[in-house]
Design a protein around this motif. Structure first.
Motif, mmCIF file in Angstrom:
data_model
loop_
_atom_site.group_PDB
_atom_site.id
_atom_site.type_symbol
_atom_site.label_atom_id
_atom_site.label_comp_id
_atom_site.label_asym_id
_atom_site.label_seq_id
_atom_site.Cartn_x
_atom_site.Cartn_y
_atom_site.Cartn_z
ATOM 1 N N GLY A 1 1.078 -1.410 0.320
ATOM 2 C CA GLY A 1 -0.507 -0.298 -0.178
ATOM 3 C C GLY A 1 1.139 1.172 -0.011
ATOM 4 N N ILE A 2 2.317 1.150 -0.770
ATOM 5 C CA ILE A 2 3.205 2.678 -1.121
ATOM 6 C C ILE A 2 3.564 2.160 -2.004
ATOM 7 C CG2 ILE A 2 5.118 3.502 0.213
ATOM 8 C CD1 ILE A 2 4.807 1.265 2.489
ATOM 9 N N ALA A 3 3.287 4.303 -1.965
ATOM 10 C CA ALA A 3 3.951 4.903 -3.177
ATOM 11 C C ALA A 3 5.043 5.924 -2.698
ATOM 12 C CB ALA A 3 2.897 4.935 -4.095
ATOM 13 N N ILE A 4 5.957 5.811 -3.790
ATOM 14 C CA ILE A 4 6.493 6.851 -3.804
ATOM 15 C C ILE A 4 6.682 8.210 -4.876
ATOM 16 C CG2 ILE A 4 8.693 7.936 -3.486
ATOM 17 C CD1 ILE A 4 9.067 5.305 -1.753
ATOM 18 N N PRO A 5 6.328 8.517 -5.370
ATOM 19 C CA PRO A 5 5.689 9.302 -6.609
ATOM 20 C C PRO A 5 7.183 10.591 -5.982
ATOM 21 C CG PRO A 5 3.866 9.911 -5.355
ATOM 22 C CD PRO A 5 4.886 8.651 -4.694
ATOM 23 N N HIS A 6 8.228 10.568 -7.748
ATOM 24 C CA HIS A 6 8.815 11.577 -7.524
ATOM 25 C C HIS A 6 9.132 12.478 -9.048
ATOM 26 C CE1 HIS A 6 10.845 7.741 -8.305
ATOM 27 N NE2 HIS A 6 11.813 8.622 -8.673
ATOM 28 N N GLY A 7 9.826 13.511 -8.688
ATOM 29 C CA GLY A 7 10.406 13.902 -10.036
ATOM 30 C C GLY A 7 10.741 15.073 -9.583
ATOM 31 N N TYR A 8 11.880 15.534 -10.174
ATOM 32 C CA TYR A 8 13.319 16.604 -10.640
ATOM 33 C C TYR A 8 13.065 17.765 -10.746
ATOM 34 C CZ TYR A 8 15.093 12.264 -9.623
ATOM 35 O OH TYR A 8 15.366 10.729 -8.960
ATOM 36 N N LEU A 9 13.304 18.861 -10.631
ATOM 37 C CA LEU A 9 12.547 20.125 -11.117
ATOM 38 C C LEU A 9 14.450 21.052 -10.754
ATOM 39 C CD1 LEU A 9 9.521 20.876 -9.827
ATOM 40 C CD2 LEU A 9 9.889 20.485 -12.405
ATOM 41 N N GLU A 10 14.440 21.813 -11.573
ATOM 42 C CA GLU A 10 15.359 23.134 -11.376
ATOM 43 C C GLU A 10 15.200 23.973 -10.628
ATOM 44 O OE1 GLU A 10 19.488 24.222 -12.023
ATOM 45 O OE2 GLU A 10 18.357 22.884 -13.784
ATOM 46 N N GLU A 11 14.185 23.757 -10.155
ATOM 47 C CA GLU A 11 14.096 25.171 -9.308
ATOM 48 C C GLU A 11 13.415 24.761 -7.633
ATOM 49 O OE1 GLU A 11 11.225 26.099 -12.594
ATOM 50 O OE2 GLU A 11 11.779 24.028 -11.311
ATOM 51 N N VAL A 12 14.107 23.192 -7.828
ATOM 52 C CA VAL A 12 14.310 23.340 -6.243
ATOM 53 C C VAL A 12 15.735 22.951 -5.945
ATOM 54 C CG1 VAL A 12 13.523 20.258 -5.171
ATOM 55 C CG2 VAL A 12 11.834 21.347 -6.549
ATOM 56 N N LYS A 13 15.441 23.383 -4.981
ATOM 57 C CA LYS A 13 17.391 23.101 -4.382
ATOM 58 C C LYS A 13 17.943 22.577 -3.499
ATOM 59 C CE LYS A 13 17.852 26.931 -6.830
ATOM 60 N NZ LYS A 13 18.314 26.386 -8.149
ATOM 61 N N SER A 14 16.948 21.918 -2.512
ATOM 62 C CA SER A 14 17.300 20.761 -1.519
ATOM 63 C C SER A 14 15.347 20.145 -1.742
ATOM 64 C CB SER A 14 17.659 21.668 -0.122
ATOM 65 O OG SER A 14 16.222 22.148 0.523
ATOM 66 N N PRO A 15 15.969 18.582 -0.978
ATOM 67 C CA PRO A 15 14.520 17.708 -1.262
ATOM 68 C C PRO A 15 13.305 18.289 -0.912
ATOM 69 C CG PRO A 15 17.089 15.937 -1.324
ATOM 70 C CD PRO A 15 16.592 17.599 -0.831
ATOM 71 N N ILE A 16 12.184 18.392 -1.286
ATOM 72 C CA ILE A 16 11.052 18.699 -0.825
ATOM 73 C C ILE A 16 10.242 17.233 -1.164
ATOM 74 C CG2 ILE A 16 9.404 19.939 -0.764
ATOM 75 C CD1 ILE A 16 10.574 21.756 -2.320
ATOM 76 N N ALA A 17 9.240 16.764 0.939
ATOM 77 C CA ALA A 17 9.263 15.805 0.601
ATOM 78 C C ALA A 17 7.739 16.170 1.041
ATOM 79 C CB ALA A 17 9.410 14.900 1.820
ATOM 80 N N ALA A 18 6.171 15.447 1.029
ATOM 81 C CA ALA A 18 5.387 15.307 1.440
ATOM 82 C C ALA A 18 4.344 14.005 1.188
ATOM 83 C CB ALA A 18 4.194 16.628 0.523
ATOM 84 N N ILE A 19 3.632 13.709 2.176
ATOM 85 C CA ILE A 19 3.032 12.617 3.155
ATOM 86 C C ILE A 19 1.698 12.583 2.152
ATOM 87 C CG2 ILE A 19 2.742 10.906 4.281
ATOM 88 C CD1 ILE A 19 5.309 12.668 6.015
#
Length: 108
Positions: A23-41
């Motif tokens: 029952g787990i998913a870890i969708p993710h993506g990469y963006l130039e604007e993001v300077k350090s990892p951002i997570a949401a649950i």
């Protein structure tokens, strides 16, 4: 940042589903604007069919955005995975009443 983030995650999902087992998913993506990892649950009470490897509905979503080319998120993913493989942690997240409850469960 919302639309570029959505597009980045959708592009990654198109390359291969990020739904795992249990029952787990870890969708993710990469963006130039993001300077350090951002997570949401995100927690879905009944689950969503995400074509997971075990066929179970996905109920716990860990969304991750990272800078293009960065590998900073690898340690984060490993730590989250170590917690989410524990059935009691997953069960606790699903009944948690506050975000602090969820964060305590993930932090261990």
């Amino acid at each position: 940042l919302r639309e570029p983030a959505r597009a980045a995650v959708n592009a990654r999902e198109a390359a291969g589903c990020t739904a795992l087992a249990n029952g787990i998913a870890i969708p993710h993506g990469y963006l130039e604007e993001v300077k350090s990892p951002i997570a949401a649950i995100g927690i879905h009470p009944h689950g969503v069919d995400c074509s997971s490897i075990d066929g179970l509905p996905t109920r716990i979503f860990i969304l991750l955005l990272n800078h293009i080319g960065s590998r900073d998120h690898i340690r984060f993913l490993a730590a989250v995975n170590r917690r989410l493989i524990i059935p009691e942690v997953r069960a606790g997240i699903l009944v948690a009443q506050t975000r602090d409850d969820v964060l305590r469960l993930l932090a261990g």
